[in-house]
Every structure is written in structure tokens, then in C-alpha cells.
Write an enzyme that holds these catalytic residues in place. Sequence first.
Site, PDB file in Angstrom:
ATOM      1  N   SER A 183       0.950  -1.129   0.133  1.00 42.31           N
ATOM      2  CA  SER A 183      -0.130   0.078  -0.122  1.00 42.31           C
ATOM      3  C   SER A 183       0.868   1.203  -0.070  1.00 42.31           C
ATOM      4  CB  SER A 183      -1.051   0.051   1.049  1.00 42.31           C
ATOM      5  OG  SER A 183      -0.369   0.227   2.327  1.00 42.31           O
ATOM      6  N   HIS A 211      -5.413  -4.847  -2.006  1.00 41.46           N
ATOM      7  CA  HIS A 211      -5.159  -3.845  -2.808  1.00 41.46           C
ATOM      8  C   HIS A 211      -5.304  -4.041  -4.321  1.00 41.46           C
ATOM      9  CE1 HIS A 211      -4.772  -0.183  -0.021  1.00 41.46           C
ATOM     10  NE2 HIS A 211      -4.126  -0.849   0.766  1.00 41.46           N
ATOM     11  N   LYS A 242     -12.279  -2.457  -0.344  1.00 41.50           N
ATOM     12  CA  LYS A 242     -11.753  -1.817  -0.991  1.00 41.50           C
ATOM     13  C   LYS A 242     -12.415  -1.488  -2.718  1.00 41.50           C
ATOM     14  CE  LYS A 242      -7.524  -1.449   1.669  1.00 41.50           C
ATOM     15  NZ  LYS A 242      -6.761  -2.622   2.437  1.00 41.50           N
TER      16      LYS A 242
END
Length: 396
Positions: A183, A211, A242
Site C-alpha cells: 500500500s 489492494h 476496497k
Amino acid sequence: MSKRIYSDLKTELDNIRGSGMYKSERILGSPQSAEITLSDGSKVINFCANNYLGLANHPEVEKAAKITIGDWGMGLASVRFICGTQKIHKELEAKVSQFLGMEDTILFSSCFDANGGVFEPLLDEDSAIISDELNHASIIDGVRLCKAKRFRYKHSDMAELEQCLKQSQVSKYRLIVTDGVFSMDGDIANLPAICDLAEKYDALVMVDDSHATGYIGDTGRGSIEYHHVQDRIDILTTTFGKALGGSSGGSISGKGELIEFLRQRSRPYIFSNTIAPPIVGAVLKVLDLIMESTNFRNHVMTNANYFRKGMTEAGFDIIQSDTAIVPVMIYDEQTAVKMADKLLAEGIYVIGFTYPVVAVGKARIRVQLSAAHSLYHLDRAIHSFTKIGKELGILK
Ligand SMILES: *Cc1c(COP(=O)(O)O)cnc(C)c1O
């Protein structure tokens, strides 16, 4: 004596404030989107959410959530093994498996819980876990809950990983675990090399693709698709909080017997409520949308490439990658914080990251792109970055 904890906590809180590391939360007055409203009523363009596909307030996703509440209620007020499970939860497990190309999937109320419940049932003191030093906090905590021997290699350092594999030869099972996309730097794990080493030294591979799931790879299957290693991964964890709509929930995917065993033994699965029906309905809709069309992931990648190019041409020092995370390197801690404040005043919402989240002298402003952004948003950001960059002497 015990009650003294309250005054001690006050002192600790003062220390945290004094160190400049106090995390204050902004109160938002709108749904997550490209533009959001802050509590003072100001509108800002948002570049600090993980809303990669821009689906957090997509009308079809919201509609699916509402319909699912009507059909299935708010939840079962019980854990799955006691009172039973709903059809939609089984449907979501099947759809996540299909999307990721894995045999089976088990749901958790977050990916934090998935990582908390994956190691302890599978690995005991005879086994070893080999972990990238920059792995997510939930992996670190999950590993702590289990008795396996721990090895850690420098971020993406394949020579050190090989050393760890050599040192752990006596272990019964060995598991290499890595984030798919990291990240803070936005880089993608070197999965081909990791899988080669795992094969050479007879280890298992686990990827946390939180992610990446939904937008990395040609059809958004994640870092495992980007690197064409879908058949070589044993365990895949990810989040629905996400790219996949930004609500909440997580999952573990893998071979049938492994997932069936986790249903028997994984503590956050057994002793915690599962995902609320409206969220299940929303995530099912998100998966339908992104399996029908690659437009969403294409759009966020186009935006990321446009922004990277514009910022590089403006003279900024960018960590290059093939993700929608663009770290703008400022290096000096105070300048990074000042820059983020000034950008917010310009209506550009970004966060400066400083030590201890990143190394000393590696302060940065992390910009996250979304399919919700238009060219106007990107140009506004590049313009404001350039203006403030000159003011602060970062750009000539
Ligand atoms: C965000 C994140 C998580 C936590 O996901 P939640 O579903 O919000 O608990 C876990 N692992 C990684 C790598 C993440 O980036």
C-alpha cells in the site's frame, strides 16, 4: 492503583499529540466518491480512498443492497454453524471462487479477520511462516496468533527469501506470505520469483490481494492475474472494503479441503457473525458488473497512467508502478505534512505519510486514483500539486 490507568492514558495521549502522530478523523458529510463533502461544508476532490473502481456509491450496487435487505433482512443474529447460513452467502462464496479461479472460498467480516483466522488452524510449532517485512498489520497479527516459527525477509528481497527457505528446511509445512500490492509504495509483489522459490523448496504460497482484487490484471483478478500465477497460489485472502464496493467483508480462497477445514477450525469464522445481507447483495452485484465488463478497471488504470505522466512531466519524483497508488516523494517529513494541508485548502484531499508508517526521510504524499475520477479531477490535482510544489520549493 488500577484506576491510575486513566490518568496514565491521559499522559500517553498528550505524548501522542506532542509527537505529532495523533490520528484525528475527518467527519465526512457525503458518500464516498470522487468528490466528497467535509464537515465544514467544503467540497474536495478525494484522492485518499481505496475506491479504485468507483463503485462505493454506484447506483446499481446501492440498489442491490436495498433489495437484499428487503429479501433477507439485516442478518441472522447468530453465527453460521449454530443457526445456519443464507443462500446468498453460499452464492457469494461461489462467485468469489469463480472470479478468482480458486476451488472454494470462506467469508469473514473483514480481511483483518480472514488473516487472523488463516494461520493458526493450519500451522503449528513444527511449521514455518516466511513473511515480507512490509506485509499488512493483519498478517503480522495473524502470524502472532499461531505457534509456527517466524521468518521475515526484506521487502521483495528474493535472495533473503531463499535464505529463509534454506534455514527452515526442517519444518513440516512452510508458507510464504505476501501482500499482492503493497500500500505505501504501490508496488506489486514479485510473485513469479516467489512461486519459483516455493516450488524449489517445497513451500506453500499465500497472497493477500486486498489492494489488487478488482482492478489489477487484464480482467481485474488481481496481482495473481497480472503475474499469471493463478494456478500456483495456495491461499488467497482479500477484502470487499476496497475496490469491490468499499463496504466491508473479506475472504479466504483455496483448495476445497483447506477451506472446509477452515470452516471447522478458524476462530473468527466460527465465533463471529458473518457479513450482513445487504453487503452480500452489494458485493454480488459488484462481481457481476466487473465480470461483465473491464471498463471500470480500464478506467482507473487509464487515470493512474495519466496522473503519473502529468506529475512526472511537472517534475515530481514518483514511485513508478502498474497500480493506482501513486506515491509522490517529498522525503522531508514536515514539508510532506505542510504540502498535504495546503493541497486540502486547494480542494485536493490527499494524505502525507511520514515515519513510522514509512521510513525516516521517505515522507510522501500518497495519491490513489479511482475510476470515479474524471480528467477534470486529475488536471485539477496536477495543477494544484504544481502550484504548491513551487511554493514549497519542491519544484524549480
Ligand atoms: C486493507 C487491508 C486489509 C484489511 O482489510 P479489511 O477488510 O478492511 O479488514 C488486509 N490486508 C491488506 C493487505 C489490506 O490492504
